[in-house]
Structures are given as structure tokens and as C-alpha cells.
Motif scaffolding. Structure first.
Motif, PDB file in Angstrom:
ATOM      1  N   SER A 136       0.835  -1.201   0.000  1.00 13.49           N
ATOM      2  CA  SER A 136       0.000   0.000   0.000  1.00 13.49           C
ATOM      3  C   SER A 136       0.869   1.250   0.000  1.00 13.49           C
ATOM      4  CB  SER A 136      -0.931  -0.003   1.213  1.00 13.49           C
ATOM      5  OG  SER A 136      -1.857  -1.072   1.151  1.00 13.49           O
ATOM      6  N   TYR A 137       1.896   1.262   0.837  1.00 13.63           N
ATOM      7  CA  TYR A 137       2.840   2.386   0.832  1.00 13.63           C
ATOM      8  C   TYR A 137       3.464   2.546  -0.554  1.00 13.63           C
ATOM      9  CZ  TYR A 137       2.973   3.475   5.847  1.00 13.63           C
ATOM     10  OH  TYR A 137       2.662   3.899   7.109  1.00 13.63           O
ATOM     11  N   ALA A 138       3.834   1.416  -1.165  1.00 14.69           N
ATOM     12  CA  ALA A 138       4.490   1.471  -2.473  1.00 14.69           C
ATOM     13  C   ALA A 138       3.545   2.014  -3.547  1.00 14.69           C
ATOM     14  CB  ALA A 138       4.983   0.075  -2.857  1.00 14.69           C
ATOM     15  N   ALA A 139       2.274   1.650  -3.464  1.00 15.20           N
ATOM     16  CA  ALA A 139       1.308   2.132  -4.458  1.00 15.20           C
ATOM     17  C   ALA A 139       1.185   3.655  -4.409  1.00 15.20           C
ATOM     18  CB  ALA A 139      -0.049   1.475  -4.235  1.00 15.20           C
ATOM     19  N   THR A 153       1.791   9.084  -6.183  1.00 17.80           N
ATOM     20  CA  THR A 153       1.706  10.416  -5.578  1.00 17.80           C
ATOM     21  C   THR A 153       2.875  10.584  -4.614  1.00 17.80           C
ATOM     22  OG1 THR A 153       0.319  11.889  -4.241  1.00 17.80           O
ATOM     23  CG2 THR A 153      -0.009   9.523  -3.931  1.00 17.80           C
ATOM     24  N   PRO A 154       4.071  10.695  -5.154  1.00 18.53           N
ATOM     25  CA  PRO A 154       5.285  10.744  -4.328  1.00 18.53           C
ATOM     26  C   PRO A 154       5.211  11.865  -3.284  1.00 18.53           C
ATOM     27  CG  PRO A 154       5.839  10.538  -6.646  1.00 18.53           C
ATOM     28  CD  PRO A 154       4.375  10.809  -6.582  1.00 18.53           C
ATOM     29  N   GLY A 155       5.568  11.527  -2.098  1.00 15.35           N
ATOM     30  CA  GLY A 155       5.611  12.520  -1.041  1.00 15.35           C
ATOM     31  C   GLY A 155       4.370  12.566  -0.176  1.00 15.35           C
ATOM     32  N   THR A 156       3.232  12.073  -0.669  1.00 21.94           N
ATOM     33  CA  THR A 156       2.001  12.137   0.120  1.00 21.94           C
ATOM     34  C   THR A 156       2.156  11.433   1.453  1.00 21.94           C
ATOM     35  OG1 THR A 156       0.554  12.301  -1.814  1.00 21.94           O
ATOM     36  CG2 THR A 156      -0.428  11.441   0.182  1.00 21.94           C
ATOM     37  N   ILE A 157       2.761  10.267   1.424  1.00 19.29           N
ATOM     38  CA  ILE A 157       2.847   9.451   2.630  1.00 19.29           C
ATOM     39  C   ILE A 157       3.964   9.907   3.555  1.00 19.29           C
ATOM     40  CG2 ILE A 157       4.456   7.683   1.813  1.00 19.29           C
ATOM     41  CD1 ILE A 157       1.099   7.178   3.690  1.00 19.29           C
ATOM     42  N   ARG A 158       4.800  10.806   3.097  1.00 23.23           N
ATOM     43  CA  ARG A 158       5.956  11.194   3.905  1.00 23.23           C
ATOM     44  C   ARG A 158       5.657  12.315   4.889  1.00 23.23           C
ATOM     45  NH1 ARG A 158      10.495  11.284  -0.968  1.00 23.23           N
ATOM     46  NH2 ARG A 158       9.937   9.248  -1.853  1.00 23.23           N
ATOM     47  N   ALA A 171      -6.776   5.104  -0.126  1.00 22.08           N
ATOM     48  CA  ALA A 171      -6.242   5.760  -1.321  1.00 22.08           C
ATOM     49  C   ALA A 171      -5.325   4.816  -2.082  1.00 22.08           C
ATOM     50  CB  ALA A 171      -5.494   7.029  -0.924  1.00 22.08           C
ATOM     51  N   ALA A 172      -4.538   4.028  -1.357  1.00 24.22           N
ATOM     52  CA  ALA A 172      -3.652   3.062  -2.019  1.00 24.22           C
ATOM     53  C   ALA A 172      -4.452   2.034  -2.805  1.00 24.22           C
ATOM     54  CB  ALA A 172      -2.777   2.368  -0.971  1.00 24.22           C
ATOM     55  N   ALA A 173      -5.584   1.582  -2.242  1.00 25.79           N
ATOM     56  CA  ALA A 173      -6.417   0.596  -2.931  1.00 25.79           C
ATOM     57  C   ALA A 173      -6.970   1.175  -4.235  1.00 25.79           C
ATOM     58  CB  ALA A 173      -7.557   0.154  -2.019  1.00 25.79           C
ATOM     59  N   ILE A 174      -7.387   2.423  -4.185  1.00 23.65           N
ATOM     60  CA  ILE A 174      -7.940   3.061  -5.381  1.00 23.65           C
ATOM     61  C   ILE A 174      -6.853   3.226  -6.447  1.00 23.65           C
ATOM     62  CG2 ILE A 174      -9.092   5.132  -6.261  1.00 23.65           C
ATOM     63  CD1 ILE A 174     -10.166   5.460  -3.308  1.00 23.65           C
ATOM     64  N   TRP A 175      -5.680   3.680  -6.024  1.00 27.99           N
ATOM     65  CA  TRP A 175      -4.570   3.813  -6.975  1.00 27.99           C
ATOM     66  C   TRP A 175      -4.201   2.458  -7.581  1.00 27.99           C
ATOM     67  CZ3 TRP A 175      -3.043   7.434  -9.854  1.00 27.99           C
ATOM     68  CH2 TRP A 175      -3.038   8.771  -9.443  1.00 27.99           C
ATOM     69  N   ARG A 176      -4.189   1.405  -6.758  1.00 30.74           N
ATOM     70  CA  ARG A 176      -3.839   0.080  -7.277  1.00 30.74           C
ATOM     71  C   ARG A 176      -4.869  -0.402  -8.290  1.00 30.74           C
ATOM     72  NH1 ARG A 176      -0.564  -2.661  -9.751  1.00 30.74           N
ATOM     73  NH2 ARG A 176      -0.774  -4.942  -9.588  1.00 30.74           N
ATOM     74  N   MET A 177      -6.146  -0.151  -8.016  1.00 27.96           N
ATOM     75  CA  MET A 177      -7.187  -0.557  -8.958  1.00 27.96           C
ATOM     76  C   MET A 177      -7.045   0.199 -10.275  1.00 27.96           C
ATOM     77  SD  MET A 177      -9.615  -2.820  -8.778  1.00 27.96           S
ATOM     78  CE  MET A 177     -10.223  -3.436 -10.352  1.00 27.96           C
ATOM     79  N   ARG A 178      -6.708   1.479 -10.195  1.00 33.49           N
ATOM     80  CA  ARG A 178      -6.508   2.256 -11.412  1.00 33.49           C
ATOM     81  C   ARG A 178      -5.316   1.727 -12.218  1.00 33.49           C
ATOM     82  NH1 ARG A 178     -10.092   4.422 -13.973  1.00 33.49           N
ATOM     83  NH2 ARG A 178      -9.201   2.970 -15.490  1.00 33.49           N
TER      84      ARG A 178
END
Length: 393
Positions: free
Chosen positions: A271-274, A279-284, A302-309
Motif C-alpha cells: 500500500s505504501y508502495a502504491a 503520488t510521491p511525497g504524500t505518505i511522507r 487511497a492506495a487501494a484506489i490507486w492500485r485498482m486504477r
């Protein structure tokens, strides 16, 4: 068609008979009416307000009041101080009502019930729409409501919040989940395709999609993908079975993953990787526990949605839309906005106020026969009402 058109000609806005009003109102208001009737009526002005900031959503209340006045054969006036969807500060009078004290005394309880909750829910809906201005919202409040009166109030509130958000460029709520309140959104009927129960009945996600398309071939196909815990696998299977719909943008997958597990193929690290890929930096940045759960936790993150996309695009289905549901309140929408989550539609009932103590509307009489008068501590209500009363309005 107006986004706030009345959906029905019956229901909560319909006038109640005097006996029902008396049974549903507080006893001291009934006794006040009896006393005033015995000792002599006076012309009074009420000021109605909410103790917290809200959006003005007064029409259900004023329509009901007008219907009661008509049924009782009485004359009264009400002055709405803010147009629908306008910001109202804490304690600012929303409506002034002027008329016979004997005729109005027993209406206060019911009037307040119809004022506070819609105003607070409208603000919540507005904030959600503004957090994700390029996303369409679907009002799915009905199952969370205590009967149709609350359902009507919440759907009306979503339409008012959208009215305000659209004036600032957001898409807002475009429809509701049932026919009875569809008119608030300018729709002829409720929106939606299938519940989890249909997938259980069909035995597979793909079979449920086939059944739906056979029964409603002209409708867009929105398929739930989490029933068997195979959001990715089953979502792609449906896309491959309906390539024409997918290419035409008439197919969508709906993510409603249970909060007790991750989307298929994800775990905390993935999930972190997705998020890092998309969206680099969001999780930091610094996050609260709730923000982290919304971004990379279980359920519809949000990670799940990005992965599905990612998987849809990689499989050649860039026009397949993603619809999300499950706990999308103001806070979760803000987290999704921060992660630039690729959401097309949000289905939600979570614009319903969390803290009902914040929805309590209040009324005070601010003039008697044209003489400004209110209890100590509420003098701030006199400013406009007192001027009008002194002028004989």
C-alpha cells in the motif's frame, strides 16, 4: 430541473392535524398555547438559529409551516435571512416567523426538528464536494436514516450542499439512491445498480454483471468487486466480458472493501508502495492514525484506489471508471484529495452529522406586539428582528 426541486407532494412537508401536532410537541408549548388562548393572544416574532456554523437549508421547514398555516386558516409571515446554500455563522438567525402566539406556540418543537439537521448536513455535503471537486457524489443516506422524514431532510441537505459547491466549480452530488428523493437532484429516479446480495444470489461477480446487463441493457454497468475478496481478479473478468461497454466508458467497478482486510494483492508495504509510485511525497508528511488508515490501511484506502486504477490501465481499460463507497465523510474525502486518488464517483451517506448535539436548532421570541423583548443572553437576536418589529412588519 432545479437541483432542489421537491421530490414529492406528500410526506414530511404535509401538514399535520392539530391533535397530531399536540401529541408530538413538548407539553409546555401546548400549555402555553392553552394559557395564551385563555388570557389573550399577542402577535409575536420568533428568531430561529443554530449554535454552530451551517449552510442555510430552511425550505423543508418553511414549506411545512406554510402548509400548517393553510390547514389552520391562520396568517403568518416568515423571513428567511439567507438564501439556500449560503454560509451562516454560529448563532445568526436563519428565519424570523411572525404571527399569532396562540397559533405558533405549539409548532416550535416540530419546526426545530426540521431546521438544524438539514443545515448541518448541508455543510458536511458542501465540504465533501469541495474536498473532491472533480468527483461526482451519490447520496446513499436512506439506509442510515430513522424513517422517511430524516431521509428527506438528509437528501435535501445533500442537494443544498451541492448547490453551494457547484457555485464554486465542484461537481457535487448528482443523484440519490432512491426514487422518493431523486427530485432534489433533478433526477427522475434513483441511481444505482446492484447490491452484494445479487452477487451472492448469482454465485459469481461476473454472473451478476451478466444478469444485470441482460435485464437492463441500456443502463451503464457498475459492478461490486469485493464480495469474494477478488477486487482485481473479478473486476478485470467483468471488463474482459464487456469490452464494448468498457471502451465506451459505460462500465465501472465499485470498491466497497471491508475495513477488516486489504484490497486483493495489497498489504501495508504494498500500500505504501502504491502511493509512492503514484503520488510521491504524500505518505511522507506527518499523519494522524485516521489519516494513515484512509491512505494505506485496510478497506477502501487511497492506495487501494490507486492500485485498482493501475491494473485497469495496464490491462487496457483506461475508460473504466472507479466508484468508491464505505465511510466517505469529510475527513476521508480530504485524505483522498491529498493523495490525488483517481476517483470518479463517491457513494456516501456519511454527510449525515456525526454529533447530533450540533444539530440542535433553537427558537426565541424576540418581540411581543411590536415591542422588542428576549431573554437575557439572547439580545444578539434583536438587531434585525427588533428593527422590523418596531416598523410594524
Amino acid at each position: 430541473m432545479s437541483a432542489v426541486q421537491s421530490p414529492t407532494a406528500f410526506g414530511p412537508s404535509q401538514a399535520l392535524d392539530d391533535a397530531t401536532i399536540r401529541a408530538r410537541t413538548d407539553a409546555y408549548f401546548n400549555r402555553t398555547r392553552d394559557i395564551v388562548t385563555r388570557f389573550g393572544d399577542r402577535r409575536v416574532t420568533y428568531a430561529l438559529f443554530v449554535r454552530r456554523p451551517v449552510l442555510s437549508a430552511t425550505r423543508l421547514m418553511t414549506e411545512w409551516l406554510d402548509n400548517v398555516a393553510c390547514a389552520r386558516g391562520i396568517s403568518l409571515t416568515h423571513e428567511v435571512m439567507f438564501p439556500e446554500g449560503a454560509w451562516v455563522g454560529a448563532g445568526e438567525p436563519l428565519v424570523y416567523i411572525t404571527g399569532s402566539f396562540a397559533a405558533l406556540a405549539d409548532l416550535e418543537t416540530l419546526l426545530l426538528q426540521k431546521l438544524g439537521p438539514p443545515c448541518v448536513a448541508a455543510l458536511n455535503a458542501y465540504q465533501m464536494a469541495m474536498a473532491l471537486p472533480k468527483v461526482r457524489f451519490l447520496a446513499m443516506e436512506a439506509r442510515h436514516c430513522a424513517g422517511f422524514e430524516m431521509q428527506e431532510q438528509m437528501a435535501y441537505a445533500a442537494s443544498i450542499g451541492s448547490l453551494a459547491a457547484r457555485s464554486e466549480g465542484a461537481m457535487g452530488f448528482v443523484g440519490g439512491a432512491n426514487d422518493a428523493t431523486a427530485g432534489f437532484f433533478g433526477q427522475p429516479a434513483g441511481l444505482g445498480t446492484m447490491p452484494h446480495a445479487l452477487i451472492g444470489y448469482a454465485g459469481s461477480t461476473l454472473r451478476a454483471a451478466e444478469m444485470f446487463h441482460e435485464a437492463f441493457p441500456e443502463s451503464d454497468l457498475v459492478v461490486l468487486t469485493d464480495y469474494f475478496g477478488r477486487e482485481v481478479t473479478d473486476g478485470l473478468a467483468v471488463c474482459r466480458a464487456f469490452p464494448e461497454l468498457a471502451a465506451a466508458g459505460r462500465l465501472a467497478v465499485r470498491l466497497d472493501t471491508h475495513g477488516g482486510r486489504f484490497l486483493e494483492g495489497l498489504d501495508p508495504q504494498k500500500s505504501y508502495a502504491a502511493l509512492e509510485r503514484n503520488t510521491p511525497g504524500t505518505i511522507r508528511r506527518y499523519r494522524s492514525e485516521t489519516e494513515l488508515r484512509n491512505l494505506v490501511g485496510t478497506g477502501v484506502s487511497a492506495a487501494a484506489i490507486w492500485r485498482m486504477r493501475e491494473v485497469l490501465d495496464e490491462a487496457g481499460f483506461p475508460k473504466v471508471r472507479i466508484i468508491v463507497s464505505s465511510g466517505f465523510n469529510v475527513e476521508k474525502c480530504l485524505a483522498m484529495a491529498d493523495a490525488h486518488a483517481p476517483i470518479d464517483v463517491v457513494g456516501t451517506g456519511s454527510f449525515i452529522p456525526d454529533r447530533w448535539s450540533e444539530t440542535y436548532a433553537t427558537a426565541d421570541i424576540v418581540s411581543y406586539d411590536g415591542e422588542p423583548r428576549v431573554k437575557v443572553g439572547r439580545e444578539f437576536l434583536l438587531r434585525r428582528a427588533g428593527d422590523r418589529a418596531a416598523a410594524g412588519t
